[in-house]
Design a protein around this motif. Structure first.
Motif, PDB file in Angstrom:
ATOM      1  N   ILE A  10      -9.575   0.537   2.484  1.00  0.00           N
ATOM      2  CA  ILE A  10      -8.768   1.554   1.794  1.00  0.00           C
ATOM      3  C   ILE A  10      -8.647   2.801   2.664  1.00  0.00           C
ATOM      4  N   ILE A  11      -9.784   3.275   3.178  1.00  0.00           N
ATOM      5  CA  ILE A  11      -9.775   4.476   4.020  1.00  0.00           C
ATOM      6  C   ILE A  11      -8.962   4.241   5.284  1.00  0.00           C
ATOM      7  N   HIS A  12      -9.137   3.059   5.875  1.00  0.00           N
ATOM      8  CA  HIS A  12      -8.413   2.729   7.107  1.00  0.00           C
ATOM      9  C   HIS A  12      -6.905   2.739   6.866  1.00  0.00           C
ATOM     10  N   LYS A  13      -6.473   2.160   5.766  1.00  0.00           N
ATOM     11  CA  LYS A  13      -5.039   2.105   5.453  1.00  0.00           C
ATOM     12  C   LYS A  13      -4.485   3.506   5.188  1.00  0.00           C
ATOM     13  N   LEU A  14      -5.226   4.320   4.442  1.00  0.00           N
ATOM     14  CA  LEU A  14      -4.751   5.660   4.098  1.00  0.00           C
ATOM     15  C   LEU A  14      -4.871   6.637   5.263  1.00  0.00           C
ATOM     16  N   SER A  15      -5.585   6.243   6.312  1.00  0.00           N
ATOM     17  CA  SER A  15      -5.699   7.092   7.502  1.00  0.00           C
ATOM     18  C   SER A  15      -4.632   6.760   8.529  1.00  0.00           C
ATOM     19  N   VAL A  23       1.064   2.141  -4.490  1.00  0.00           N
ATOM     20  CA  VAL A  23      -0.027   1.358  -5.054  1.00  0.00           C
ATOM     21  C   VAL A  23       0.176  -0.138  -4.824  1.00  0.00           C
ATOM     22  N   ASP A  24       1.417  -0.640  -5.006  1.00  0.00           N
ATOM     23  CA  ASP A  24       1.668  -2.073  -4.793  1.00  0.00           C
ATOM     24  C   ASP A  24       1.422  -2.470  -3.347  1.00  0.00           C
ATOM     25  N   SER A  25       1.824  -1.581  -2.427  1.00  0.00           N
ATOM     26  CA  SER A  25       1.629  -1.856  -1.004  1.00  0.00           C
ATOM     27  C   SER A  25       0.143  -1.873  -0.651  1.00  0.00           C
ATOM     28  N   LEU A  26      -0.629  -0.944  -1.233  1.00  0.00           N
ATOM     29  CA  LEU A  26      -2.064  -0.873  -0.957  1.00  0.00           C
ATOM     30  C   LEU A  26      -2.792  -2.089  -1.513  1.00  0.00           C
ATOM     31  N   ILE A  27      -2.454  -2.497  -2.733  1.00  0.00           N
ATOM     32  CA  ILE A  27      -3.096  -3.665  -3.345  1.00  0.00           C
ATOM     33  C   ILE A  27      -2.759  -4.926  -2.560  1.00  0.00           C
ATOM     34  N   SER A  28      -1.500  -5.052  -2.135  1.00  0.00           N
ATOM     35  CA  SER A  28      -1.082  -6.208  -1.345  1.00  0.00           C
ATOM     36  C   SER A  28      -1.846  -6.265  -0.024  1.00  0.00           C
ATOM     37  N   TYR A  29      -1.995  -5.118   0.614  1.00  0.00           N
ATOM     38  CA  TYR A  29      -2.725  -5.031   1.881  1.00  0.00           C
ATOM     39  C   TYR A  29      -4.191  -5.435   1.691  1.00  0.00           C
ATOM     40  N   GLU A  62     -11.792  12.487  -0.892  1.00  0.00           N
ATOM     41  CA  GLU A  62     -11.073  12.514  -2.163  1.00  0.00           C
ATOM     42  C   GLU A  62      -9.686  11.903  -1.979  1.00  0.00           C
ATOM     43  N   ILE A  63      -9.411  10.863  -2.745  1.00  0.00           N
ATOM     44  CA  ILE A  63      -8.121  10.179  -2.677  1.00  0.00           C
ATOM     45  C   ILE A  63      -7.338  10.442  -3.960  1.00  0.00           C
ATOM     46  N   LYS A  64      -6.085  10.850  -3.805  1.00  0.00           N
ATOM     47  CA  LYS A  64      -5.243  11.158  -4.955  1.00  0.00           C
ATOM     48  C   LYS A  64      -3.962  10.329  -4.917  1.00  0.00           C
ATOM     49  N   ASN A  65      -3.317  10.272  -6.077  1.00  0.00           N
ATOM     50  CA  ASN A  65      -2.061   9.533  -6.196  1.00  0.00           C
ATOM     51  C   ASN A  65      -0.934  10.521  -6.480  1.00  0.00           C
ATOM     52  N   TYR A  66       0.004  10.627  -5.536  1.00  0.00           N
ATOM     53  CA  TYR A  66       1.170  11.497  -5.710  1.00  0.00           C
ATOM     54  C   TYR A  66       2.239  10.668  -6.424  1.00  0.00           C
ATOM     55  N   ARG A  67       2.449  10.978  -7.702  1.00  0.00           N
ATOM     56  CA  ARG A  67       3.342  10.178  -8.545  1.00  0.00           C
ATOM     57  C   ARG A  67       4.704   9.959  -7.864  1.00  0.00           C
ATOM     58  N   GLY A  68       5.077   8.692  -7.816  1.00  0.00           N
ATOM     59  CA  GLY A  68       6.358   8.329  -7.227  1.00  0.00           C
ATOM     60  C   GLY A  68       6.307   8.101  -5.728  1.00  0.00           C
TER      61      GLY A  68
END
Length: 300
Positions: A10-15, A23-29, A62-68
């Motif tokens: 998760i950290i690697h992908k978000l970095s 979210v769909d892309s992250l779950i698929s990854y 801290e990981i956040k979700n920016y809606r949309g």
């Protein structure tokens, strides 16, 4: 182990280069990467949210979700310089070496693995808990004499495949202890206040390996190699100060600012077939003396 690998993924992908990861892309990854590693898939958004809380607690990220738009790392510690790609590689190797792993037959471990690494978990615990340690230590340069040490552990450092403990000794001097020479470790019922003034990044900034004697001056070193050796030195620089001066079909030349320690000289000898010491003269004389003595010992 599976959860830890998922956190690192998760950290690697978000970095990465994407500012936000949907979210769909992250779950698929994550499902793809976990399947590759032989773990069950089917990660849900609820699992993802739980992972984010664990990551905040474990890594202080801290990981956040920016809606949309998607997820992003909102805040990380200022002093966080963890290389998550390397961490992920190490986790992959650890799980691959597990005999029950599906990939165990594809990894060839080193046959001469260093001794003492099994003591790393207890050393990490003592460091985290600020607990005083007592252990026996073997002095290689004094006929393997064994002495008892009581120390305040602060850091673990890896160098050239070996691990070292940095700790304050009985006189509050910072010392290095090779883990392969430590035995009979005991965590005492005594805690200490960690010395936060110690800057680990500066401890070995001007040295190669683990030897950083402040009495040895920092010098400008200029070295020349063959173009072939140069390709390897570009991939694995000798030191963080390495600066390329010449890189063509005839020569590869670099400049360093470093303490000329025994560890550094030994590293130079590893590519002595094409090494030419340009400066300083003192280093050239030192290498020359090593060559002459080696020739005498190995005369036909």
């Amino acid at each position: 182990m599976g959860r830890l690998i998922r956190y690192i993924l998760i950290i690697h992908k978000l970095s990465g280069p994407e500012k936000y990861v949907p979210v769909d892309s992250l779950i698929s990854y994550l499902n793809l990467q976990m399947e590759i590693r032989g773990y069950e898939i089917g990660i849900s958004q609820r699992t993802l949210q739980r992972d984010m809380k664990d990551i905040l607690s474990m890594f202080e990220l801290e990981i956040k979700n920016y809606r949309g738009h998607g997820y992003y790392i909102a805040e990380r510690p200022i002093d966080n310089d963890v290389r998550y790609e390397e961490l992920l590689t190490n986790f992959d190797l650890l799980t691959s070496l597990n005999q029950e792993s599906q990939t165990a037959g594809f990894i060839i471990p080193e046959h001469h693995r260093p001794k003492g690494n099994d003591s790393i978990p207890i050393l990490i615990k003592a460091i985290k808990d600020c607990s005083v340690l007592k252990f026996d230590y073997r002095l290689v340069r004094k006929d393997d004499k064994v002495i008892s040490k009581t120390v305040k552990p602060h850091f673990l450092k890896e160098s050239l495949g070996l691990w070292y403990l940095l700790a304050l000794d009985e006189n509050n001097n910072l010392r290095l202890y090779a883990i392969d020479r430590i035995s009979n470790i005991l965590i005492l019922d005594e805690c200490f206040k960690r010395d936060d003034s110690i800057d680990p990044d500066n401890l070995f900034r001007h040295s190669y390996g683990i030897w950083d004697d402040p009495n040895i001056p920092i010098e400008e070193v200029e070295l020349s190699y063959s173009p072939l050796d140069g390709k390897f030195i570009k991939t694995m620089p000798l030191h963080s100060s390495q600066e390329i001066l010449v890189d063509n079909d005839e020569e590869f030349r670099i400049r360093l600012h470093i303490r000329i320690t025994n560890d550094f000289v030994m590293a130079l000898l590893a590519r002595s077939t094409s090494l030419t010491v340009i400066r300083p003269l003192s280093l050239l004389k030192r290498i020359n003396e090593i060559y002459r003595n080696a020739l005498k010992r190995n005369e036909l």
